[in-house]
Design an enzyme around this catalytic site. Structure first.
Site, PDB file in Angstrom:
ATOM      1  N   HIS A   1      -8.705  -4.288   1.895  1.00 51.05           N
ATOM      2  CA  HIS A   1      -9.048  -3.658   3.186  1.00 51.05           C
ATOM      3  C   HIS A   1     -10.038  -2.442   2.737  1.00 51.05           C
ATOM      4  O   HIS A   1      -9.883  -1.124   2.932  1.00 51.05           O
ATOM      5  CB  HIS A   1      -7.712  -2.991   3.799  1.00 51.05           C
TER       6      HIS A   1
ATOM      7  N   ASP B   1     -13.384  -3.686  15.787  1.00 45.69           N
ATOM      8  CA  ASP B   1     -12.101  -4.230  14.912  1.00 45.69           C
ATOM      9  C   ASP B   1     -11.987  -5.712  15.206  1.00 45.69           C
ATOM     10  O   ASP B   1     -11.720  -5.952  16.364  1.00 45.69           O
ATOM     11  CB  ASP B   1     -10.993  -3.549  15.553  1.00 45.69           C
TER      12      ASP B   1
ATOM     13  N   GLU C   1     -13.601  -6.360   5.310  1.00 46.31           N
ATOM     14  CA  GLU C   1     -12.303  -6.778   4.414  1.00 46.31           C
ATOM     15  C   GLU C   1     -12.154  -8.255   4.212  1.00 46.31           C
ATOM     16  O   GLU C   1     -12.342  -9.158   4.999  1.00 46.31           O
ATOM     17  CB  GLU C   1     -11.009  -6.515   5.087  1.00 46.31           C
TER      18      GLU C   1
ATOM     19  N   ARG D   1       0.781  -1.233  -0.050  1.00 45.45           N
ATOM     20  CA  ARG D   1       0.053   0.056   0.012  1.00 45.45           C
ATOM     21  C   ARG D   1       0.811   1.435  -0.132  1.00 45.45           C
ATOM     22  O   ARG D   1       0.354   2.503   0.088  1.00 45.45           O
ATOM     23  CB  ARG D   1      -0.945   0.169   1.230  1.00 45.45           C
TER      24      ARG D   1
HETATM   25  O1  TA6 Z   1      -8.078  -3.913   9.425  1.00 48.97           O
HETATM   26  C1  TA6 Z   1      -8.463  -3.051  10.666  1.00 48.97           C
HETATM   27  C2  TA6 Z   1      -7.143  -2.393  11.009  1.00 48.97           C
HETATM   28  O2  TA6 Z   1      -6.106  -3.388  10.898  1.00 48.97           O
HETATM   29  C3  TA6 Z   1      -7.309  -1.851  12.253  1.00 48.97           C
HETATM   30  O3  TA6 Z   1      -6.641  -2.305  13.516  1.00 48.97           O
HETATM   31  C4  TA6 Z   1      -6.961  -0.306  12.192  1.00 48.97           C
HETATM   32  O4  TA6 Z   1      -5.784  -0.203  12.440  1.00 48.97           O
HETATM   33  C5  TA6 Z   1      -7.085  -0.147  10.457  1.00 48.97           C
HETATM   34  O5  TA6 Z   1      -6.745  -1.574  10.053  1.00 48.97           O
HETATM   35  C6  TA6 Z   1      -6.499   0.907   9.793  1.00 48.97           C
HETATM   36  O6  TA6 Z   1      -4.993   0.829   9.783  1.00 48.97           O
HETATM   37  P1  TA6 Z   1      -4.261   1.943   9.067  1.00 48.97           P
HETATM   38  O7  TA6 Z   1      -2.880   1.629   9.236  1.00 48.97           O
HETATM   39  O8  TA6 Z   1      -4.763   2.037   7.587  1.00 48.97           O
HETATM   40  O9  TA6 Z   1      -4.562   3.288   9.800  1.00 48.97           O
END
Ligand code: TA6
Length: 301
Positions: A170, A214, A273, A100
């Site tokens: 995601h 989460d 996701e 990403r």
């Molecule tokens: O997929 C959920 C997650 O892992 C959460 O724990 C939260 O941290 C989110 O992703 C977003 O992550 P980011 O690093 O994009 O802010």
């Protein structure tokens, strides 16, 4: 490859054009009789998908998102690869892997016989990502923009060792009002509750969100549905190669602490996701290939 060369080699008249997007990032703008979409080559990230007959985008994209090398873009479909969540080896590598925050290459484009548009991206290791990963792997993202949005994330292991892979599409879905949104298909499933010490719990009824959520759901069905009462629509998620699903909404306090998310944005987004996450880690043997895919479609209610 510069814009001119990209358009000459991969552009499709009246369907696909590469242009400069925010922050100078190269984006593919796709439009056909079914839908329009925007894909950033940085991060290999779908930023928008909008069927021709709808006014609301399928994707949530933060107005405060960064469009900057080294930072993730908040919204659309970030690709978490080749690991999901914190560094599984605890070596201080970035959360959610490096796909990403990497530049992807276009390797193929085309129109299908029924008029959908295909864009295939590839991510190979380079000097900086080799420092984050032992071995030789590559990712490929097949994107098809048509009546539905189809995404297939493939991992090819060119190395000599079997690799352990975790990953996620995601996806940030655009919802009209989180208070009037629910998810079906996860009833009675076990989940790891990351906001409660990673305790294992069982989902009772449909998933609704009224505080920070989460969760990693395990052994999930390959069909999930987001019911969005405010936008009078259902979002259908059909997956393959994934046996887990993550549901995430930061809620008020965490959203307020995120510089790339508006304070009220948690009311308009929901991440559901398609993953290989938690206990759902996949092995890819030398010379092997593993694909995980998700197809998103919308129906009116
Ligand atoms: O997929 C959920 C997650 O892992 C959460 O724990 C939260 O941290 C989110 O992703 C977003 O992550 P980011 O690093 O994009 O802010």
């Amino acid at each position: 490859m510069n814009l001119e060369a990209l358009n000459e080699r991969f552009g499709i008249t009246d369907q696909l054009e590469f242009v400069e997007g925010k922050g100078g990032l190269t984006i593919a703008v796709i439009k056909n009789k079914y839908a329009s979409a925007v894909v950033s080559l940085y991060a290999g990230q779908v930023l928008s998908y909008r069927p021709a007959n709808t006014s609301a985008d399928l994707m949530f994209l933060s107005e405060q998102a960064y469009y900057q090398t080294g930072k993730a873009i908040k919204g659309g479909v970030p690709v978490c690869w080749p690991w999901f969540g914190p560094d599984p080896k605890d070596k201080g590598r970035p959360a959610h892997g490096f796909a990403r925050t990497s530049e992807w290459d276009v390797i193929e484009t085309g129109a299908t016989s029924d008029g959908a548009t295909r864009l295939v991206l590839e991510l190979k290791l380079n000097d900086s990502t080799r420092a984050l990963w032992d071995g030789e792997i590559e990712a490929r993202l097949d994107i098809e923009v048509g009546k539905s949005l189809k995404l297939k994330l493939s991992t090819i292991n060119h190395g000599k060792e079997t690799i352990a892979l975790s990953q996620a599409l995601h996806t940030y879905f655009n919802v009209g009002d989180i208070a009037k949104t629910s998810v079906n298909g996860l009833e009675d499933k076990t989940y790891i509750d990351k906001v409660d010490d990673s305790k294992e719990k069982t989902q009772s009824g449909e998933v609704t969100i009224n505080s920070e959520v989460d969760r990693i759901y395990t052994n999930v069905n390959n069909r999930l549905v987001i019911n969005d009462v405010e936008l009078s629509r259902k979002i259908h998620i059909e997956s393959e190669g994934s046996h887990s699903a993550v549901v995430w909404n930061p809620w008020k306090k965490i959203a307020a602490g995120m510089a790339d998310l508006g304070d009220e944005d948690y009311k308009r987004m929901l991440c559901v996701e398609t993953t290989n996450a938690g206990p759902d880690v996949v092995s890819v043997a030398p010379g092997g290939r593993y694909s995980m895919s998700a197809e998103y479609s919308i129906t009116a209610t």
